[in-house]
Design an enzyme around this catalytic site. Structure first.
Site, PDB file in Angstrom:
ATOM      1  N   ASN A  43      17.647  14.950   3.417  1.00  0.00           N
ATOM      2  CA  ASN A  43      18.016  16.284   3.510  1.00  0.00           C
ATOM      3  C   ASN A  43      18.952  16.588   2.795  1.00  0.00           C
ATOM      4  O   ASN A  43      20.202  15.859   2.571  1.00  0.00           O
ATOM      5  CB  ASN A  43      17.963  16.797   5.006  1.00  0.00           C
ATOM      6  CG  ASN A  43      19.175  16.030   5.872  1.00  0.00           C
ATOM      7  OD1 ASN A  43      19.284  14.686   5.545  1.00  0.00           O
ATOM      8  ND2 ASN A  43      19.733  16.595   6.580  1.00  0.00           N
ATOM      9  N   ILE A  44      19.018  17.657   2.199  1.00  0.00           N
ATOM     10  CA  ILE A  44      20.203  18.201   1.157  1.00  0.00           C
ATOM     11  C   ILE A  44      20.415  19.564   1.675  1.00  0.00           C
ATOM     12  O   ILE A  44      19.735  20.520   1.568  1.00  0.00           O
ATOM     13  CB  ILE A  44      19.757  18.248  -0.332  1.00  0.00           C
ATOM     14  CG1 ILE A  44      19.288  16.757  -0.744  1.00  0.00           C
ATOM     15  CG2 ILE A  44      20.684  18.619  -1.154  1.00  0.00           C
ATOM     16  CD1 ILE A  44      18.627  16.659  -2.125  1.00  0.00           C
ATOM     17  N   GLU A  45      21.675  19.772   1.916  1.00  0.00           N
ATOM     18  CA  GLU A  45      22.112  21.078   2.756  1.00  0.00           C
ATOM     19  C   GLU A  45      22.915  21.941   1.463  1.00  0.00           C
ATOM     20  O   GLU A  45      23.305  21.393   0.385  1.00  0.00           O
ATOM     21  CB  GLU A  45      22.992  20.874   3.809  1.00  0.00           C
ATOM     22  CG  GLU A  45      22.223  20.205   4.965  1.00  0.00           C
ATOM     23  CD  GLU A  45      22.848  20.030   6.437  1.00  0.00           C
ATOM     24  OE1 GLU A  45      23.899  20.372   6.396  1.00  0.00           O
ATOM     25  OE2 GLU A  45      22.225  19.634   7.485  1.00  0.00           O
ATOM     26  N   CYS A  54      14.633  19.872   3.601  1.00  0.00           N
ATOM     27  CA  CYS A  54      14.511  18.936   4.594  1.00  0.00           C
ATOM     28  C   CYS A  54      14.060  17.638   3.865  1.00  0.00           C
ATOM     29  O   CYS A  54      13.575  17.729   2.582  1.00  0.00           O
ATOM     30  CB  CYS A  54      13.304  19.204   5.424  1.00  0.00           C
ATOM     31  SG  CYS A  54      13.849  20.255   6.890  1.00  0.00           S
ATOM     32  N   GLU A  56      11.504  15.512   4.347  1.00  0.00           N
ATOM     33  CA  GLU A  56      10.099  15.464   4.103  1.00  0.00           C
ATOM     34  C   GLU A  56       9.646  16.048   2.816  1.00  0.00           C
ATOM     35  O   GLU A  56       8.960  15.616   1.987  1.00  0.00           O
ATOM     36  CB  GLU A  56       9.127  16.049   5.345  1.00  0.00           C
ATOM     37  CG  GLU A  56       9.594  15.275   6.672  1.00  0.00           C
ATOM     38  CD  GLU A  56      10.709  16.093   7.307  1.00  0.00           C
ATOM     39  OE1 GLU A  56      11.836  16.336   6.602  1.00  0.00           O
ATOM     40  OE2 GLU A  56      10.560  16.356   8.460  1.00  0.00           O
ATOM     41  N   CYS A  87      10.074  19.031  11.212  1.00  0.00           N
ATOM     42  CA  CYS A  87      10.160  20.558  11.426  1.00  0.00           C
ATOM     43  C   CYS A  87       8.915  21.064  11.217  1.00  0.00           C
ATOM     44  O   CYS A  87       8.061  20.841  10.442  1.00  0.00           O
ATOM     45  CB  CYS A  87      11.254  21.333  10.912  1.00  0.00           C
ATOM     46  SG  CYS A  87      11.199  21.704   9.282  1.00  0.00           S
ATOM     47  N   CYS A  90       8.057  21.783   7.249  1.00  0.00           N
ATOM     48  CA  CYS A  90       7.534  20.337   6.647  1.00  0.00           C
ATOM     49  C   CYS A  90       6.188  20.176   7.343  1.00  0.00           C
ATOM     50  O   CYS A  90       5.528  19.583   6.389  1.00  0.00           O
ATOM     51  CB  CYS A  90       8.696  19.349   6.963  1.00  0.00           C
ATOM     52  SG  CYS A  90      10.130  19.670   6.209  1.00  0.00           S
TER      53      CYS A  90
HETATM   54  N1  THU Z   1      15.659  18.177   8.914  1.00  0.00           N
HETATM   55  C1  THU Z   1      14.927  17.341   8.183  1.00  0.00           C
HETATM   56  O1  THU Z   1      15.523  16.987   7.126  1.00  0.00           O
HETATM   57  N2  THU Z   1      13.674  17.351   8.349  1.00  0.00           N
HETATM   58  C2  THU Z   1      13.327  17.678   9.718  1.00  0.00           C
HETATM   59  O2  THU Z   1      12.057  18.037   9.829  1.00  0.00           O
HETATM   60  C3  THU Z   1      14.067  18.472  10.631  1.00  0.00           C
HETATM   61  C4  THU Z   1      15.488  18.953  10.087  1.00  0.00           C
HETATM   62  C5  THU Z   1      17.038  18.535   8.370  1.00  0.00           C
HETATM   63  C6  THU Z   1      17.587  19.941   7.796  1.00  0.00           C
HETATM   64  C7  THU Z   1      18.747  19.952   8.031  1.00  0.00           C
HETATM   65  O3  THU Z   1      19.888  19.591   6.956  1.00  0.00           O
HETATM   66  C8  THU Z   1      19.315  19.104   9.217  1.00  0.00           C
HETATM   67  O4  THU Z   1      18.128  18.270   9.504  1.00  0.00           O
HETATM   68  C9  THU Z   1      19.547  19.960  10.402  1.00  0.00           C
HETATM   69  O5  THU Z   1      18.680  20.733  10.930  1.00  0.00           O
END
Ligand code: THU
Length: 133
Positions: A43-45, A54, A56, A87, A90
């Site tokens: 995940n990259i915010e 996310c 995935e 999520c 994804c």
């Molecule tokens: N996140 C994922 O990378 N994959 C998921 O299926 C659930 C959520 C990440 C997104 C965000 O950066 C962090 O988790 C919190 O929601």
């Protein structure tokens, strides 16, 4: 078949590259294509929060850009006690790009695994078949 432990190990490695600079919630993914190649994602915010992506989806997009269209499995890891599920967004993207038949390998805090078909996680879903006349 395929090597589940290797796929999980690749997801753990990917998790270390995550950039969860706001949530501090690290997620790693490893997607296996049918020719045996593994694509990692994390995940990259973003400061504009909704632009976060996310783990995935980074893995799926990397695989698509490498020309892959058929997949066997994706492993997903976080730092959660319970099995970390993908999520909803994804699930939809993986369903479209990788198919409902792929295995989704979930890992919990005790390093136990649970494998489910993507289709089980996204029943009665929208898909490309609705766009065809
Ligand atoms: N996140 C994922 O990378 N994959 C998921 O299926 C659930 C959520 C990440 C997104 C965000 O950066 C962090 O988790 C919190 O929601």
């Amino acid at each position: 078949m395929y090597n589940v432990k290797e796929l999980i190990q690749k997801a753990i490695e990917a998790k270390s590259k995550a950039l969860p600079i706001y949530s501090n919630f690290h997620v790693g993914a490893a997607l296996l294509s049918d020719d045996g190649k593994i694509y990692q994602g994390a995940n990259i915010e973003n400061s504009s929060y909704s632009l976060t992506i996310c783990a995935e989806r980074t893995a799926a997009f990397a695989a698509i850009l490498d020309g892959k269209r058929k997949f066997k499995a994706i492993a997903l890891v976080g730092d959660t006690d319970d099995y970390l599920p993908p999520c909803g967004a994804c699930r939809q993207v993986l369903s479209d790009l990788c198919g409902k038949e792929i295995d989704v390998i979930l890992v919990n805090g005790k390093d136990e695994t649970k494998t489910v078909k993507l289709g089980e996680l996204l029943p009665y879903s929208f898909g490309e078949e609705f766009l065809k006349k």
